[in-house]
Scaffold this active site. Structure first.
Site, PDB file in Angstrom:
ATOM      1  N   ARG A 102      -7.184   9.012 -10.560  1.00 59.47           N
ATOM      2  CA  ARG A 102      -6.990   9.366  -9.150  1.00 59.47           C
ATOM      3  C   ARG A 102      -5.506   9.643  -8.869  1.00 59.47           C
ATOM      4  NH1 ARG A 102      -8.993   5.298  -4.278  1.00 59.47           N
ATOM      5  NH2 ARG A 102      -8.248   6.512  -2.517  1.00 59.47           N
ATOM      6  N   ASN A 153      -3.295  -4.667  -5.469  1.00 59.32           N
ATOM      7  CA  ASN A 153      -4.681  -4.247  -5.703  1.00 59.32           C
ATOM      8  C   ASN A 153      -4.829  -2.823  -6.223  1.00 59.32           C
ATOM      9  OD1 ASN A 153      -3.987  -3.166  -3.227  1.00 59.32           O
ATOM     10  ND2 ASN A 153      -6.021  -3.416  -2.357  1.00 59.32           N
ATOM     11  N   TYR A 154      -3.826  -1.991  -6.002  1.00 58.59           N
ATOM     12  CA  TYR A 154      -3.770  -0.655  -6.617  1.00 58.59           C
ATOM     13  C   TYR A 154      -2.348  -0.481  -7.145  1.00 58.59           C
ATOM     14  CZ  TYR A 154      -8.184   1.187  -4.647  1.00 58.59           C
ATOM     15  OH  TYR A 154      -9.499   1.435  -4.336  1.00 58.59           O
ATOM     16  N   LYS A 176       9.702  -1.391  -5.675  1.00 53.44           N
ATOM     17  CA  LYS A 176       9.436  -2.836  -5.825  1.00 53.44           C
ATOM     18  C   LYS A 176       7.943  -2.971  -6.085  1.00 53.44           C
ATOM     19  CE  LYS A 176       8.981  -7.292  -5.104  1.00 53.44           C
ATOM     20  NZ  LYS A 176       7.833  -7.423  -6.038  1.00 53.44           N
ATOM     21  N   THR A 179       4.442  -8.219  -7.992  1.00 57.76           N
ATOM     22  CA  THR A 179       4.701  -8.929  -9.248  1.00 57.76           C
ATOM     23  C   THR A 179       3.461  -8.877 -10.141  1.00 57.76           C
ATOM     24  OG1 THR A 179       6.381 -10.293  -8.279  1.00 57.76           O
ATOM     25  CG2 THR A 179       5.266 -11.199 -10.209  1.00 57.76           C
ATOM     26  N   ASP A 214      13.825  -9.572   0.963  1.00 60.69           N
ATOM     27  CA  ASP A 214      14.666  -9.450   2.159  1.00 60.69           C
ATOM     28  C   ASP A 214      15.936  -8.659   1.840  1.00 60.69           C
ATOM     29  OD1 ASP A 214      12.739 -11.051   3.189  1.00 60.69           O
ATOM     30  OD2 ASP A 214      14.060 -12.688   3.798  1.00 60.69           O
ATOM     31  N   GLU A 249       1.344   0.144   5.693  1.00 60.36           N
ATOM     32  CA  GLU A 249      -0.119   0.147   5.549  1.00 60.36           C
ATOM     33  C   GLU A 249      -0.523  -1.287   5.265  1.00 60.36           C
ATOM     34  OE1 GLU A 249      -1.915   2.601   6.292  1.00 60.36           O
ATOM     35  OE2 GLU A 249      -0.675   4.374   6.010  1.00 60.36           O
ATOM     36  N   ARG A 282      -9.886  -4.918  -1.178  1.00 58.87           N
ATOM     37  CA  ARG A 282      -9.438  -3.604  -0.710  1.00 58.87           C
ATOM     38  C   ARG A 282      -9.176  -3.707   0.789  1.00 58.87           C
ATOM     39  NH1 ARG A 282     -13.939  -0.997  -0.558  1.00 58.87           N
ATOM     40  NH2 ARG A 282     -13.047   1.068  -0.265  1.00 58.87           N
ATOM     41  N   CYS A 283      -8.068  -3.094   1.206  1.00 60.37           N
ATOM     42  CA  CYS A 283      -7.782  -3.131   2.643  1.00 60.37           C
ATOM     43  C   CYS A 283      -8.931  -2.517   3.413  1.00 60.37           C
ATOM     44  CB  CYS A 283      -6.484  -2.378   2.938  1.00 60.37           C
ATOM     45  SG  CYS A 283      -6.508  -0.675   2.387  1.00 60.37           S
ATOM     46  N   THR A 284      -9.561  -1.494   2.826  1.00 65.15           N
ATOM     47  CA  THR A 284     -10.625  -0.760   3.510  1.00 65.15           C
ATOM     48  C   THR A 284     -12.018  -1.329   3.253  1.00 65.15           C
ATOM     49  OG1 THR A 284     -10.550   0.693   1.620  1.00 65.15           O
ATOM     50  CG2 THR A 284      -9.469   1.498   3.607  1.00 65.15           C
ATOM     51  N   ARG A 436     -10.386   4.958   1.863  1.00 68.60           N
ATOM     52  CA  ARG A 436      -9.158   5.737   2.091  1.00 68.60           C
ATOM     53  C   ARG A 436      -9.361   7.218   1.794  1.00 68.60           C
ATOM     54  NH1 ARG A 436      -4.619   5.449  -2.048  1.00 68.60           N
ATOM     55  NH2 ARG A 436      -6.024   3.899  -2.919  1.00 68.60           N
TER      56      ARG A 436
HETATM   57  P1  NAP Z   1       1.661  -8.902  -0.035  1.00 70.95           P
HETATM   58  O1  NAP Z   1       1.615 -10.296  -0.468  1.00 70.95           O
HETATM   59  O2  NAP Z   1       2.083  -8.586   1.352  1.00 70.95           O
HETATM   60  O3  NAP Z   1       2.618  -8.156  -1.088  1.00 70.95           O
HETATM   61  C1  NAP Z   1       2.850  -6.768  -1.019  1.00 70.95           C
HETATM   62  C2  NAP Z   1       4.185  -6.457  -1.639  1.00 70.95           C
HETATM   63  O4  NAP Z   1       5.233  -6.996  -0.844  1.00 70.95           O
HETATM   64  C3  NAP Z   1       4.384  -7.037  -3.033  1.00 70.95           C
HETATM   65  O5  NAP Z   1       5.101  -6.102  -3.798  1.00 70.95           O
HETATM   66  C4  NAP Z   1       5.229  -8.263  -2.759  1.00 70.95           C
HETATM   67  O6  NAP Z   1       5.976  -8.670  -3.882  1.00 70.95           O
HETATM   68  C5  NAP Z   1       6.126  -7.709  -1.679  1.00 70.95           C
HETATM   69  N1  NAP Z   1       6.835  -8.698  -0.874  1.00 70.95           N
HETATM   70  C6  NAP Z   1       6.560 -10.005  -0.687  1.00 70.95           C
HETATM   71  N2  NAP Z   1       7.468 -10.554   0.153  1.00 70.95           N
HETATM   72  C7  NAP Z   1       8.322  -9.570   0.513  1.00 70.95           C
HETATM   73  C8  NAP Z   1       9.471  -9.509   1.356  1.00 70.95           C
HETATM   74  N3  NAP Z   1       9.959 -10.566   2.002  1.00 70.95           N
HETATM   75  N4  NAP Z   1      10.105  -8.334   1.489  1.00 70.95           N
HETATM   76  C9  NAP Z   1       9.658  -7.242   0.846  1.00 70.95           C
HETATM   77  N5  NAP Z   1       8.588  -7.238   0.030  1.00 70.95           N
HETATM   78  C10 NAP Z   1       7.919  -8.394  -0.133  1.00 70.95           C
HETATM   79  O7  NAP Z   1       0.251  -8.181  -0.208  1.00 70.95           O
HETATM   80  P2  NAP Z   1      -0.724  -8.206  -1.474  1.00 70.95           P
HETATM   81  O8  NAP Z   1      -1.251  -9.595  -1.633  1.00 70.95           O
HETATM   82  O9  NAP Z   1      -0.080  -7.550  -2.645  1.00 70.95           O
HETATM   83  O10 NAP Z   1      -1.901  -7.257  -0.981  1.00 70.95           O
HETATM   84  C11 NAP Z   1      -2.947  -7.726  -0.198  1.00 70.95           C
HETATM   85  C12 NAP Z   1      -2.783  -7.306   1.244  1.00 70.95           C
HETATM   86  O11 NAP Z   1      -2.387  -5.950   1.312  1.00 70.95           O
HETATM   87  C13 NAP Z   1      -4.068  -7.382   2.031  1.00 70.95           C
HETATM   88  O12 NAP Z   1      -3.800  -7.873   3.323  1.00 70.95           O
HETATM   89  C14 NAP Z   1      -4.517  -5.935   2.127  1.00 70.95           C
HETATM   90  O13 NAP Z   1      -5.344  -5.662   3.205  1.00 70.95           O
HETATM   91  C15 NAP Z   1      -3.219  -5.234   2.197  1.00 70.95           C
HETATM   92  N6  NAP Z   1      -3.341  -3.853   1.724  1.00 70.95           N
HETATM   93  C16 NAP Z   1      -3.319  -2.863   2.651  1.00 70.95           C
HETATM   94  C17 NAP Z   1      -3.469  -1.545   2.252  1.00 70.95           C
HETATM   95  C18 NAP Z   1      -3.447  -0.416   3.248  1.00 70.95           C
HETATM   96  O14 NAP Z   1      -3.258   0.715   2.832  1.00 70.95           O
HETATM   97  N7  NAP Z   1      -3.638  -0.662   4.538  1.00 70.95           N
HETATM   98  C19 NAP Z   1      -3.635  -1.252   0.904  1.00 70.95           C
HETATM   99  C20 NAP Z   1      -3.647  -2.298  -0.023  1.00 70.95           C
HETATM  100  C21 NAP Z   1      -3.500  -3.605   0.403  1.00 70.95           C
HETATM  101  P3  NAP Z   1       5.431  -9.895  -4.827  1.00 70.95           P
HETATM  102  O15 NAP Z   1       4.167  -9.396  -5.440  1.00 70.95           O
HETATM  103  O16 NAP Z   1       6.533 -10.100  -5.771  1.00 70.95           O
HETATM  104  O17 NAP Z   1       5.197 -11.053  -3.907  1.00 70.95           O
HETATM  105  O1  G3H Z   2      -6.634  -1.506  -0.470  1.00 70.94           O
HETATM  106  C1  G3H Z   2      -6.323  -0.518   0.173  1.00 70.94           C
HETATM  107  C2  G3H Z   2      -6.517   0.821  -0.349  1.00 70.94           C
HETATM  108  O2  G3H Z   2      -5.745   1.751   0.388  1.00 70.94           O
HETATM  109  C3  G3H Z   2      -7.972   1.156  -0.307  1.00 70.94           C
HETATM  110  O3  G3H Z   2      -8.224   2.341  -0.952  1.00 70.94           O
HETATM  111  O4  G3H Z   2     -10.438   2.786   0.080  1.00 70.94           O
HETATM  112  O5  G3H Z   2      -9.722   4.002  -1.949  1.00 70.94           O
HETATM  113  O6  G3H Z   2     -10.304   1.593  -2.081  1.00 70.94           O
HETATM  114  P1  G3H Z   2      -9.760   2.683  -1.242  1.00 70.94           P
END
Ligand code: NAP
Ligand code: G3H
Length: 473
Positions: A102, A153-154, A176, A179, A214, A249, A282-284, A436
Site C-alpha cells: 500500500r 500500528n502502521y 520520529k 519506538t 518535547d 490524526e 486501528r484508529c478507524t 481510511r
Molecule cells: P502514541 O502513544 O500517541 O504515540 C505516537 C507517536 O508519538 C510515537 O512515535 C511516540 O513515540 C510519539 N510520542 C510520544 N510522546 C511524545 C511527545 N511528548 N512528543 C512527541 N512525540 C511523542 O500513539 P500510539 O500508541 O503509537 O498509537 C495509538 C493511537 O494512535 C490510538 O489512539 C489511535 O487511534 C491513534 N491513531 C490515529 C490515527 C489517525 O490517523 N487518526 C492513525 C493511527 C493511530 P514512542 O513510540 O517512542 O512513545
Molecule cells: O489506524 C489508523 C489508520 O489511519 C487506519 O487506516 O483504515 O486503512 O486501517 P485503515
C-alpha cells in the site's frame, strides 16, 4: 545494534545508549535502536534543515524520480520489511506485507500528484481599483523541515504518508518513528537512501517519545509537524508547539449505526471486518454499534456468528486476532470489558485472554454509563448499544469526544444522507465499514480526532505555503 540516520550517516548514539524492542508475540528481542541525546539530535536537525535549501532547488521531476525508485525498492523488499513489521508490532504477516504494498502505491500516486500541482496567476484588475499591469504569481513553496511522528500500528505506511509528500515538495524531514515500529521505519528509510536521497535530508530520531518528543516538537528548525497517534499525545504536542502548522490524526470511537431497514448480512460482515481487523488496533476501527431495538437480536446473532469464525493466534500464522502491542494495552482493554460486565453488559463471545492475546469480544446490552461506550479500547472488543430511534443513535454518536468516521447501514439513501449531515465526523461511510482508504480520499478527524487533513493532495498541500511574486509591469 541497529544504526539510525544521523548527521548524514548511519550512526549509533555516541553514548551507545539504546532502546530494546521486544516482539509483542513471543517476547523475544527483535533489536535495539539508538536512544539519541538532545545534543546529537540538535546537530543532526541543523544539518537536515540546512540540506533542505539545495533539495528545494532541484526540480520536482528529479525529486520524484528518487521517490519512485524508493517505491521500487520497497516493493522489492516487501517481504523483509513486512517481516520486520510483523515481528515488531505483531500484525499478521499478510497484512504486514500488504502495508508495504500500500505504501508503494501511496508513494507513486504522491509523486504523480505532485507533478500536477501548479500555482496560479492573477491579474490585479480582478479587485476593485486594481491594475491590469499588476500580475501576481502565486506559487507553492516548501515549508522547510517537517517533523513526521508516526504511530506503532502502521509503522511504515503512516510514516511514508508523511515523508513522501514532504520530500517531493522540497522539504527535509525529521522522522520520529514509534519506538515499537522503529526497526521497520529504519528499514524503510534505508530503502529511501538506497534510492539516491541525499542522506542529510532525513534525520531518524530514534528514542522514546517521552524522552525526546518535547525537544523535537519545540525545536526551532522544525517548520511543520505532522503527527499520527493518540489524542493525549496530540493535545500535548499542540500545547507545546508554537507558530508552526500542525496536522494531527488522532484517536477515534467510530460508530456503526444500523437502522431497521438495513441489509443485516452486509452490515454484520462490514462491522466484523471493521471492528476486529488488526485486533482492533486501528484508529478507524468500528468501536461501537448503535442498533435499533427492532433488529438488535438478529444483528447480534449475525455478528456473533462471524466473530466465532475469526482465528486467534500468532502473526506468523496469519491469524485474524494477534497479540496486542503490549500488556498495558491488554490490561486497559480488559478493564473496559470488566467494567461493562460489572454494570450488566452481556458477554456474547470472547472475554478470554492469554497474556496480551485477547480473544475477540462482543458485548451486548452496553449502556451509556459504561466506559466502553465512550473510551477508545484499541483492542478486539465491540460494544453493542441498543437504541429506540435513529435520533437517539445520532445523539449518542455525537456525544462522543471523538469525530473520526461513522458508518450508517440502511437501504434508504435519502435518510442516510440526512443522518450523515448531522454526524460530527470527518467521514461518513454509507453501507460500508469505516476506513481510511482509498488513500487519495481526504482523511481527517474533527473534535478530539484531529486537526488538518491528510490524503494525497491534502498532504501535499499541508507541507507547502503560498509564495507570491508580483510583477508590476
Ligand atoms: P502514541 O502513544 O500517541 O504515540 C505516537 C507517536 O508519538 C510515537 O512515535 C511516540 O513515540 C510519539 N510520542 C510520544 N510522546 C511524545 C511527545 N511528548 N512528543 C512527541 N512525540 C511523542 O500513539 P500510539 O500508541 O503509537 O498509537 C495509538 C493511537 O494512535 C490510538 O489512539 C489511535 O487511534 C491513534 N491513531 C490515529 C490515527 C489517525 O490517523 N487518526 C492513525 C493511527 C493511530 P514512542 O513510540 O517512542 O512513545
Ligand atoms: O489506524 C489508523 C489508520 O489511519 C487506519 O487506516 O483504515 O486503512 O486501517 P485503515
Amino acid at each position: 545494534m541497529i544504526k539510525t540516520l544521523l548527521n548524514g550517516e548511519w550512526n549509533v548514539s555516541e553514548s551507545n545508549a539504546t532502546v530494546d524492542i521486544y516482539s509483542p508475540s513471543n517476547k523475544e528481542l527483535v533489536g535495539s535502536v539508538p536512544s539519541l541525546s538532545q545534543e546529537e539530535l540538535n546537530t543532526s536537525i541543523e544539518n537536515t534543515s540546512q540540506a533542505q535549501l539545495a533539495w528545494a532547488e532541484r526540480s520536482v521531476q528529479e525529486r520524484g524520480e528518487i521517490l519512485n525508485k524508493w517505491a521500487d525498492l520497497l516493493e522489492e523488499r516487501k517481504e523483509e520489511i513486512g517481516t520486520a513489521i510483523m515481528r515488531e508490532v505483531a500484525k499478521n504477516k499478510k497484512s504486514s506485507v500488504s502495508e508495504v504494498e500500500r505504501t508503494v502505491d501511496y508513494i507513486r500516486y504522491t509523486v504523480e500528484d505532485a507533478y500536477r500541482l501548479n500555482g496560479e496567476v492573477k491579474r490585479g484588475d480582478g479587485f476593485k481599483g486594481g491594475s491590469r499591469s499588476k500580475v501576481g504569481l502565486a506559487e507553492k513553496a516548501p515549508l522547510g523541515t517537517i517533523l513526521a511522528i508516526g504511530p506503532f500500528n502502521y509503522p511504515v505506511n503512516l510514516s511514508a504518508s508523511k515523508i513522501a509528500p514532504a520530500l517531493v515538495q522540497g522539504n527535509s524531514v525529521v522522522f520520529k518513528p514509534a519506538t515499537q515500529g522503529a526497526i521497520s521505519g529504519i528499514k524503510m528509510v534505508e530503502a529511501l537512501i538506497d534510492a539516491g536521497l541525499p542522506k542529510e535530508l532525513v534525520t531518524v530520531a530514534t528514542g522514546r517519545g517521552s524522552v525526546i518528543g518535547d525537544f523535537l516538537v519545540q525545536h526551532p528548525r522544525v517548520d511543520m509537524i505532522s503527527f499520527t497517534g493518540g489524542t493525549s499525545t496530540g493535545r500535548h504536542i499542540a500545547k507545546l508547539s508554537s507558530m508552526v502548522p500542525l496536522v494531527l490524526e488522532l484517536g477515534g470511537k467510530d460508530p456503526a449505526i444500523v437502522l431497521e431497514d438495513a441489509d443485516l448480512d452486509k452490515a454484520a460482515k462490514e462491522i466484523v471486518a471493521g471492528a476486529y481487523s488488526y485486533s482492533g488496533q486501528r484508529c478507524t476501527a468500528i468501536k461501537r454499534v448503535l442498533v435499533q431495538d427492532e433488529i438488535a437480536d438478529e444483528l447480534v446473532d449475525r455478528i456473533a456468528h462471524k466473530v466465532k469464525s475469526l482465528s486467534v493466534g500468532m502473526p506468523e500464522d496469519n491469524k485474524d486476532i494477534t497479540p496486542l502491542i503490549d500488556n498495558k494495552s491488554a490490561d486497559y482493554v480488559q478493564s473496559l470489558i470488566d467494567d461493562a460486565k460489572e454494570q450488566g453488559a452481556k458477554v456474547v463471545s470472547g472475554d478470554t485472554r492469554e497474556g496480551n492475546l485477547l480473544h475477540p469480544t462482543l458485548l451486548d446490552n452496553v449502556t451509556t454509563d459504561m466506559r466502553v461506550a465512550w473510551e477508545e479500547p484499541f483492542g478486539p472488543v465491540l460494544p453493542i448499544i441498543r437504541v429506540s430511534s435513529q435520533s437517539e443513535a445520532i445523539q449518542i454518536a455525537n456525544e462522543s469526544e471523538y469525530g473520526l468516521q461513522a458508518s450508517i447501514f440502511t437501504k434508504n439513501i435519502d435518510n442516510a444522507m440526512s443522518i450523515a449531515d448531522k454526524l460530527e465526523v470527518g467521514t461518513v461511510q454509507l453501507n460500508g465499514k469505516t476506513s481510511r482508504g482509498p488513500d487519495h480520499f481526504p482523511f481527517l478527524g474533527v473534535k478530539s480526532s484531529g486537526l488538518g487533513v491528510q490524503g494525497i493532495r491534502e498532504s501535499l498541500l499541508s507541507v507547502v505555503r503560498d509564495k507570491v511574486t508580483v510583477i508590476n509591469m
